[in-house]
Design a protein around this motif. Structure first.
Motif, PDB file in Angstrom:
ATOM      1  N   ALA A  37      16.220  20.734 -15.275  1.00  0.00           N
ATOM      2  CA  ALA A  37      16.486  20.064 -14.003  1.00  0.00           C
ATOM      3  C   ALA A  37      15.371  20.430 -13.045  1.00  0.00           C
ATOM      4  O   ALA A  37      14.626  21.391 -13.273  1.00  0.00           O
ATOM      5  N   CYS A  39      14.129  20.326  -8.614  1.00  0.00           N
ATOM      6  CA  CYS A  39      14.304  20.005  -7.201  1.00  0.00           C
ATOM      7  C   CYS A  39      12.925  20.031  -6.549  1.00  0.00           C
ATOM      8  O   CYS A  39      12.211  21.033  -6.638  1.00  0.00           O
ATOM      9  N   ALA A  55      19.204  12.711 -13.787  1.00  0.00           N
ATOM     10  CA  ALA A  55      20.412  12.314 -14.504  1.00  0.00           C
ATOM     11  C   ALA A  55      20.217  10.936 -15.135  1.00  0.00           C
ATOM     12  O   ALA A  55      19.604  10.048 -14.543  1.00  0.00           O
ATOM     13  N   ASP A  61      17.303  16.960 -21.942  1.00  0.00           N
ATOM     14  CA  ASP A  61      17.739  18.093 -22.760  1.00  0.00           C
ATOM     15  C   ASP A  61      16.731  18.420 -23.861  1.00  0.00           C
ATOM     16  O   ASP A  61      17.062  19.107 -24.827  1.00  0.00           O
ATOM     17  N   THR A 249      26.326  21.894 -18.257  1.00  0.00           N
ATOM     18  CA  THR A 249      25.982  20.479 -18.347  1.00  0.00           C
ATOM     19  C   THR A 249      24.738  20.211 -17.500  1.00  0.00           C
ATOM     20  O   THR A 249      24.319  21.057 -16.692  1.00  0.00           O
ATOM     21  N   HIS A 250      24.175  19.017 -17.649  1.00  0.00           N
ATOM     22  CA  HIS A 250      23.011  18.683 -16.841  1.00  0.00           C
ATOM     23  C   HIS A 250      23.363  18.626 -15.361  1.00  0.00           C
ATOM     24  O   HIS A 250      22.599  19.088 -14.507  1.00  0.00           O
ATOM     25  N   ASP A 251      24.516  18.055 -15.019  1.00  0.00           N
ATOM     26  CA  ASP A 251      24.932  18.014 -13.619  1.00  0.00           C
ATOM     27  C   ASP A 251      25.104  19.421 -13.056  1.00  0.00           C
ATOM     28  O   ASP A 251      24.736  19.684 -11.906  1.00  0.00           O
ATOM     29  N   GLU A 252      25.657  20.321 -13.858  1.00  0.00           N
ATOM     30  CA  GLU A 252      25.822  21.697 -13.407  1.00  0.00           C
ATOM     31  C   GLU A 252      24.471  22.382 -13.220  1.00  0.00           C
ATOM     32  O   GLU A 252      24.268  23.128 -12.257  1.00  0.00           O
ATOM     33  N   GLN A 254      21.695  20.906 -12.435  1.00  0.00           N
ATOM     34  CA  GLN A 254      21.094  20.345 -11.232  1.00  0.00           C
ATOM     35  C   GLN A 254      21.676  20.996  -9.982  1.00  0.00           C
ATOM     36  O   GLN A 254      20.965  21.262  -9.017  1.00  0.00           O
ATOM     37  N   ARG A 255      22.966  21.283  -9.986  1.00  0.00           N
ATOM     38  CA  ARG A 255      23.574  21.971  -8.840  1.00  0.00           C
ATOM     39  C   ARG A 255      23.021  23.385  -8.716  1.00  0.00           C
ATOM     40  O   ARG A 255      22.756  23.865  -7.598  1.00  0.00           O
ATOM     41  N   GLN A 258      19.688  23.128  -7.050  1.00  0.00           N
ATOM     42  CA  GLN A 258      19.790  22.880  -5.611  1.00  0.00           C
ATOM     43  C   GLN A 258      20.175  24.145  -4.865  1.00  0.00           C
ATOM     44  O   GLN A 258      19.632  24.445  -3.788  1.00  0.00           O
TER      45      GLN A 258
END
Length: 327
Positions: A37, A39, A55, A61, A249-252, A254-255, A258
């Motif tokens: 990920a 930022c 995303a 991955d 996960t990818h969303d996790e 990314q968080r 951030q």
């Protein structure tokens, strides 16, 4: 352990420098493709393949390496050398493997500006960065130099010497996080009127000198300390990569990225300015299951990533200053 990003199992780092040009490259190389990920926080960034980490993309991955380089936009070519090294090892993404068709190594990259640091930039028709990228890749291992080394070799941190720093942390439940930062910031890493780093509350075992601010220290909110007096566009950047071994996960992830940006704000003042090219990559080797509820686990990992990044930034400048003779 080593207090380096390579404390995350499966992560190696290679670095290369050119003393005449006064520039360098740092490459973070996992031993197999990892989740990634990114930022982008600065107003003047320079990146390559950062969009593939968004995303919904095909290969977020399948990251084979992260490349950080000096050289401004010229330095993006360092990833070419890294890709060549990966190709020689047969690594890369192939949707449908076919004989005679090479896989494509996935190497997101970012650059900092060190073209005005006095080195000899008259390199002719071919920039040195693909060569430096390959040298850095070939040098990858568990131990690497801090301070004036790698991507931070020709850097400045405000009015202080910049450099490459790293730090790591092992959680109480056995997860490992590590950070690497190349610090070339407009902002200052030290508090005005003090030798204490902004990141001092997060320091572990005196890793960047153990200096604490005077309890009575007060400063003007508009006093940035030893920041650059006249920053120019794209001359001021902190590049970083954080590695974790937690399964996310990818969303996790990314968080976590951030949240981890807060580490730059804890260590540098000001940061994320219009003249900055600040970029943060986060990768996960996906090796260990984290305990507890998912939201709280991600919050914990994001906070620990931020403090580890702040430590790595201070450590990079501290080691560069020591190499230049500061006590």
């Amino acid at each position: 352990m080593r207090n380096l990003i390579t404390d995350v199992d499966g992560i190696s780092v290679g670095q290369a420098e050119d003393a005449g040009i006064v520039t360098g490259v740092s490459v973070i190389v996992p031993n197999c493709p990892v989740l990634g990920a990114v930022c982008v926080a600065g107003g003047g960034p320079g990146t390559r393949e950062s969009d593939v980490l968004a995303a919904g993309r095909l290969v977020f991955d399948s990251v084979d390496a992260i490349c950080l380089s000096g050289g401004s936009a010229f330095g993006l070519a360092a990833a070419d050398g890294v890709m060549a090294g990966l190709k020689a090892q047969g690594r890369g993404f192939a949707l449908v493997p076919r004989p005679g068709v090479p896989a494509t190594p996935i190497v997101p990259a970012a650059i900092l500006y060190d073209l005005a640091n006095g080195g000899n930039k008259e390199w002719g028709d071919t920039s040195p960065y693909a060569r430096l990228g390959r040298q850095a890749f070939d040098a990858a291992g568990e131990i690497f130099a801090l301070g004036r080394a790698g991507a931070g070799y020709g850097a400045r941190a405000g009015l202080a010497p910049g450099g490459t720093g790293s730090a790591s942390l092992v959680t109480n439940d056995g997860l490992t996080l590590g950070a690497l930062a190349a610090v070339n910031s407009f902002g200052s890493v030290r508090m005005p009127g003090s030798d204490a780093f902004w990141a001092w509350p997060f320091e572990i075992a005196g890793e960047f000198g153990g200096v604490r601010p005077d309890p009575g220290l007060a400063f003007d909110p508009e006093d940035w300390g030893a920041a650059k007096a006249n920053p120019s566009p794209r001359e001021n950047t902190t590049l970083a990569c954080i590695a974790i071994d937690a399964i996310v996960t990818h969303d996790e992830l990314q968080r976590i990225a951030q949240m981890a940006l807060a580490g730059m704000a804890r260590a540098i003042r000001p940061v994320f300015a219009p003249t900055d090219g600040d970029v943060l990559f986060v990768i996960s080797t996906q090796k260990k299951e984290a305990e507890g509820s998912r939201p709280l686990t991600i919050a914990r990992l994001g906070e620990l990533a931020a403090s580890t990044l702040a430590r790595s930034i201070a450590r990079g400048v501290y080691e560069a200053e020591r190499q230049e003779g500061r006590p």
